[in-house]
Motif scaffolding. Structure first.
Motif, PDB file in Angstrom:
ATOM      1  N   MET A 118       0.844  -1.182   0.101  1.00 42.47           N
ATOM      2  CA  MET A 118      -0.031  -0.096  -0.033  1.00 42.47           C
ATOM      3  C   MET A 118       0.835   1.057  -0.037  1.00 42.47           C
ATOM      4  SD  MET A 118      -2.790   1.268   2.674  1.00 42.47           S
ATOM      5  CE  MET A 118      -3.747  -0.279   2.795  1.00 42.47           C
ATOM      6  N   GLU A 119       0.623   2.072  -1.086  1.00 44.31           N
ATOM      7  CA  GLU A 119       1.534   3.413  -1.000  1.00 44.31           C
ATOM      8  C   GLU A 119       0.539   4.680  -0.907  1.00 44.31           C
ATOM      9  OE1 GLU A 119       3.598   3.706  -4.746  1.00 44.31           O
ATOM     10  OE2 GLU A 119       4.706   1.701  -4.460  1.00 44.31           O
ATOM     11  N   LEU A 120       1.086   5.518   0.262  1.00 42.87           N
ATOM     12  CA  LEU A 120       0.400   6.856   0.369  1.00 42.87           C
ATOM     13  C   LEU A 120       1.067   7.773   0.176  1.00 42.87           C
ATOM     14  CD1 LEU A 120      -0.838   5.538   3.999  1.00 42.87           C
ATOM     15  CD2 LEU A 120      -2.189   5.369   1.910  1.00 42.87           C
ATOM     16  N   ASN A 121       0.439   9.017  -0.286  1.00 39.03           N
ATOM     17  CA  ASN A 121       1.432  10.322  -0.667  1.00 39.03           C
ATOM     18  C   ASN A 121       0.378  11.449   0.079  1.00 39.03           C
ATOM     19  OD1 ASN A 121       1.872   8.384  -3.474  1.00 39.03           O
ATOM     20  ND2 ASN A 121       3.557   9.335  -2.407  1.00 39.03           N
ATOM     21  N   PRO A 122       0.642  11.610   1.131  1.00 36.92           N
ATOM     22  CA  PRO A 122      -0.351  12.736   1.926  1.00 36.92           C
ATOM     23  C   PRO A 122       0.248  14.079   1.335  1.00 36.92           C
ATOM     24  CG  PRO A 122       1.031  11.609   3.301  1.00 36.92           C
ATOM     25  CD  PRO A 122       1.179  10.765   1.994  1.00 36.92           C
ATOM     26  N   ALA A 123      -0.444  15.126   1.179  1.00 38.82           N
ATOM     27  CA  ALA A 123      -0.225  16.414   0.932  1.00 38.82           C
ATOM     28  C   ALA A 123       0.576  16.769   1.922  1.00 38.82           C
ATOM     29  CB  ALA A 123      -1.427  17.169   0.689  1.00 38.82           C
ATOM     30  N   PRO A 124       1.437  17.827   1.925  1.00 33.18           N
ATOM     31  CA  PRO A 124       2.448  18.358   2.886  1.00 33.18           C
ATOM     32  C   PRO A 124       1.214  18.849   4.475  1.00 33.18           C
ATOM     33  CG  PRO A 124       2.934  19.272   0.943  1.00 33.18           C
ATOM     34  CD  PRO A 124       1.941  18.651   0.594  1.00 33.18           C
ATOM     35  N   ASN A 125       0.225  19.371   3.902  1.00 31.47           N
ATOM     36  CA  ASN A 125      -0.505  19.706   5.165  1.00 31.47           C
ATOM     37  C   ASN A 125      -1.267  18.321   5.859  1.00 31.47           C
ATOM     38  OD1 ASN A 125      -2.190  19.650   2.874  1.00 31.47           O
ATOM     39  ND2 ASN A 125      -3.720  21.276   3.836  1.00 31.47           N
ATOM     40  N   GLN A 126      -1.111  17.228   5.279  1.00 30.28           N
ATOM     41  CA  GLN A 126      -2.095  16.181   5.595  1.00 30.28           C
ATOM     42  C   GLN A 126      -1.149  15.031   6.650  1.00 30.28           C
ATOM     43  OE1 GLN A 126      -3.364  14.464   1.818  1.00 30.28           O
ATOM     44  NE2 GLN A 126      -5.485  15.320   2.313  1.00 30.28           N
ATOM     45  N   LYS A 127      -1.962  14.201   7.467  1.00 27.07           N
ATOM     46  CA  LYS A 127      -1.257  13.589   8.336  1.00 27.07           C
ATOM     47  C   LYS A 127      -1.626  12.209   8.242  1.00 27.07           C
ATOM     48  CE  LYS A 127      -0.345  17.153  11.884  1.00 27.07           C
ATOM     49  NZ  LYS A 127      -0.627  17.700  13.128  1.00 27.07           N
ATOM     50  N   VAL A 128      -1.161  11.328   8.920  1.00 26.12           N
ATOM     51  CA  VAL A 128      -1.702   9.812   8.927  1.00 26.12           C
ATOM     52  C   VAL A 128      -1.858   9.339  10.373  1.00 26.12           C
ATOM     53  CG1 VAL A 128      -1.098   7.430   7.939  1.00 26.12           C
ATOM     54  CG2 VAL A 128      -0.465   9.264   6.531  1.00 26.12           C
ATOM     55  N   TYR A 129      -2.779   8.792  10.697  1.00 29.76           N
ATOM     56  CA  TYR A 129      -2.994   8.247  12.059  1.00 29.76           C
ATOM     57  C   TYR A 129      -3.044   6.854  12.313  1.00 29.76           C
ATOM     58  CZ  TYR A 129      -4.035  13.476  12.724  1.00 29.76           C
ATOM     59  OH  TYR A 129      -3.993  14.813  12.716  1.00 29.76           O
ATOM     60  N   PHE A 130      -2.670   6.519  13.438  1.00 34.20           N
ATOM     61  CA  PHE A 130      -2.630   4.983  13.678  1.00 34.20           C
ATOM     62  C   PHE A 130      -3.136   5.060  15.467  1.00 34.20           C
ATOM     63  CE2 PHE A 130       0.908   6.386  11.113  1.00 34.20           C
ATOM     64  CZ  PHE A 130       1.035   5.340  10.196  1.00 34.20           C
ATOM     65  N   ALA A 131      -4.039   3.882  15.346  1.00 31.21           N
ATOM     66  CA  ALA A 131      -4.689   3.677  16.782  1.00 31.21           C
ATOM     67  C   ALA A 131      -5.283   2.186  16.789  1.00 31.21           C
ATOM     68  CB  ALA A 131      -5.692   4.511  17.206  1.00 31.21           C
ATOM     69  N   SER A 132      -5.200   1.582  17.972  1.00 32.70           N
ATOM     70  CA  SER A 132      -5.680   0.411  17.976  1.00 32.70           C
ATOM     71  C   SER A 132      -6.214   0.009  19.450  1.00 32.70           C
ATOM     72  CB  SER A 132      -4.650  -0.857  17.928  1.00 32.70           C
ATOM     73  OG  SER A 132      -3.480  -0.909  18.767  1.00 32.70           O
ATOM     74  N   ASP A 133      -6.891  -1.313  19.645  1.00 35.60           N
ATOM     75  CA  ASP A 133      -7.335  -1.894  20.987  1.00 35.60           C
ATOM     76  C   ASP A 133      -8.152  -0.749  21.772  1.00 35.60           C
ATOM     77  OD1 ASP A 133      -5.720  -4.416  21.363  1.00 35.60           O
ATOM     78  OD2 ASP A 133      -4.478  -2.992  20.345  1.00 35.60           O
ATOM     79  N   PHE A 134      -9.327  -0.497  20.972  1.00 39.31           N
ATOM     80  CA  PHE A 134     -10.316   0.228  21.857  1.00 39.31           C
ATOM     81  C   PHE A 134     -11.105  -0.483  22.649  1.00 39.31           C
ATOM     82  CE2 PHE A 134     -10.788   3.094  17.553  1.00 39.31           C
ATOM     83  CZ  PHE A 134      -9.365   3.913  17.869  1.00 39.31           C
ATOM     84  N   HIS A 135     -11.328  -1.713  22.472  1.00 38.80           N
ATOM     85  CA  HIS A 135     -12.239  -2.926  23.176  1.00 38.80           C
ATOM     86  C   HIS A 135     -13.600  -2.443  23.623  1.00 38.80           C
ATOM     87  CE1 HIS A 135      -9.092  -6.190  23.515  1.00 38.80           C
ATOM     88  NE2 HIS A 135      -8.266  -5.057  23.314  1.00 38.80           N
ATOM     89  N   LEU A 136     -14.176  -1.749  22.445  1.00 36.31           N
ATOM     90  CA  LEU A 136     -15.618  -1.296  22.670  1.00 36.31           C
ATOM     91  C   LEU A 136     -16.412  -2.438  23.281  1.00 36.31           C
ATOM     92  CD1 LEU A 136     -15.955   1.104  20.027  1.00 36.31           C
ATOM     93  CD2 LEU A 136     -15.491   1.910  22.436  1.00 36.31           C
ATOM     94  N   GLY A 137     -17.131  -2.090  24.330  1.00 35.16           N
ATOM     95  CA  GLY A 137     -17.996  -3.237  24.913  1.00 35.16           C
ATOM     96  C   GLY A 137     -17.545  -3.575  26.444  1.00 35.16           C
ATOM     97  N   VAL A 138     -16.384  -3.295  26.878  1.00 38.11           N
ATOM     98  CA  VAL A 138     -16.009  -3.602  28.272  1.00 38.11           C
ATOM     99  C   VAL A 138     -15.637  -2.423  28.719  1.00 38.11           C
ATOM    100  CG1 VAL A 138     -15.485  -6.202  27.469  1.00 38.11           C
ATOM    101  CG2 VAL A 138     -13.887  -4.113  27.279  1.00 38.11           C
ATOM    102  N   PRO A 139     -15.535  -2.627  30.261  1.00 37.88           N
ATOM    103  CA  PRO A 139     -15.868  -3.640  31.035  1.00 37.88           C
ATOM    104  C   PRO A 139     -17.473  -3.566  31.293  1.00 37.88           C
ATOM    105  CG  PRO A 139     -15.070  -2.008  32.536  1.00 37.88           C
ATOM    106  CD  PRO A 139     -14.782  -1.299  30.971  1.00 37.88           C
ATOM    107  N   THR A 140     -18.150  -2.467  31.069  1.00 38.87           N
ATOM    108  CA  THR A 140     -19.575  -2.204  31.293  1.00 38.87           C
ATOM    109  C   THR A 140     -20.044  -1.461  30.091  1.00 38.87           C
ATOM    110  OG1 THR A 140     -19.465  -0.278  32.651  1.00 38.87           O
ATOM    111  CG2 THR A 140     -19.322  -2.381  33.707  1.00 38.87           C
ATOM    112  N   THR A 141     -21.410  -1.523  29.825  1.00 38.02           N
ATOM    113  CA  THR A 141     -21.969  -0.691  28.630  1.00 38.02           C
ATOM    114  C   THR A 141     -21.737   0.950  29.054  1.00 38.02           C
ATOM    115  OG1 THR A 141     -23.543  -2.168  28.485  1.00 38.02           O
ATOM    116  CG2 THR A 141     -24.299   0.177  27.557  1.00 38.02           C
ATOM    117  N   GLU A 142     -21.836   1.360  30.348  1.00 38.65           N
ATOM    118  CA  GLU A 142     -21.452   2.581  30.847  1.00 38.65           C
ATOM    119  C   GLU A 142     -20.180   3.241  30.638  1.00 38.65           C
ATOM    120  OE1 GLU A 142     -25.048   0.936  32.332  1.00 38.65           O
ATOM    121  OE2 GLU A 142     -22.946   0.441  32.513  1.00 38.65           O
TER     122      GLU A 142
END
Length: 253
Positions: free
Chosen positions: A1-25
């Motif tokens: 995969m090749e990406l060529n963002p413009a000079p004013n653009q960024k690339v973001y990375f995140a993981s492990d949200f684990h939505l659903g735990v430990p409680t709904t609230e």
């Protein structure tokens, strides 16, 4: 995969949200925080990589998906509709994605680690489960989880039963791993070891993984780094590519 963002653009990375735990609230509050982060990313993002375990459990039946997460899924749809590249990796908790997110929100779903080039920067990205030394038990289970016959069998369970069993198993697994997740293991960090072994065969500027749940930024070799993205239950960390480098950051520290 090749990406060529413009000079004013960024690339973001995140993981492990684990939505659903430990409680709904508690999960809902975390979901709202993730949405605030995505709103910030939307201002200048070229691509957003979500590197696995977005949900603590996710399984797509033929006409049913787990309920909830409507704010999160809606925000992902909004981002995709805005023309921002959205790349989702499956993790060990949500590897049963079979096309729903591709069709509904326009994401590109990735099932295995991949090579990515951003300008002249070379990355190796994956969730991180089942690679590196050790963990033979999970590697065996992963083969079962990804086996089409066993997936077909699971689909025949009523969602109330299937999702209930999965949530029980997920909670038990997480409780057993908690101590290891919070402790840096030095030279025994298996994804760090994996990156060092890979670097001897082929050069990457960055190795980016999730799964480990511990934010890490470590030297692999000359001009090469291993970044673990951490998680959003405690750390709320992510990585950002800008001006030719990738940095690990914390949202709403």
């Amino acid at each position: 995969m090749e990406l060529n963002p413009a000079p004013n653009q960024k690339v973001y990375f995140a993981s492990d949200f684990h939505l659903g735990v430990p409680t709904t609230e508690v999960s809902l509050e975390r979901e709202k925080k993730i949405i605030r982060w995505l709103d910030e990313c939307k201002k200048d993002a070229h691509t957003i990589f979500l590197v696995g375990d977005l949900f603590d459990f996710w399984f797509e039946y033929r006409s049913t998906v787990p309920k909830g997460f409507t704010r999160f899924l809606g925000k992902l749809s909004e981002i995709s509709d805005a023309g921002i590249n959205l790349v989702i990796f499956t993790g060990n908790h949500d590897l049963w994605m079979f096309g729903y997110l591709d069709r509904e929100i326009g994401a590109k779903v990735i099932y295995d680690p991949i090579d990515v080039s951003i300008d002249d920067i070379k990355l190796f990205i994956g969730h991180g489960d089942g690679i590196g030394p050790g963990d033979k038990g999970y590697k065996f289970l992963k083969k079962i989880f990804r086996n089409r016959f066993f997936q077909w069998c699971f689909r025949w369970l009523h969602p109330n039963i299937g999702i209930g069993l999965a949530n029980f198993w997920s909670g038990k697994s997480r409780a057993q791993a908690n101590d290891t997740e919070q402790r840096f293991m030095g030279e025994d960090e298996w994804l760090w070891s994996f990156a060092k072994a890979m670097e001897k065969q082929k050069h990457y500027d960055y190795y980016i993984f999730g799964h480990r749940h511990l934010p890490l930024d470590l030297e692999v070799g000359q001009n090469s780094k291993y970044i673990n993205l951490g998680e959003w239950l405690n750390y709320c960390t992510y990585a950002e590519y800008s001006d030719g480098k990738i940095e690990l950051k914390t949202f709403e520290a």
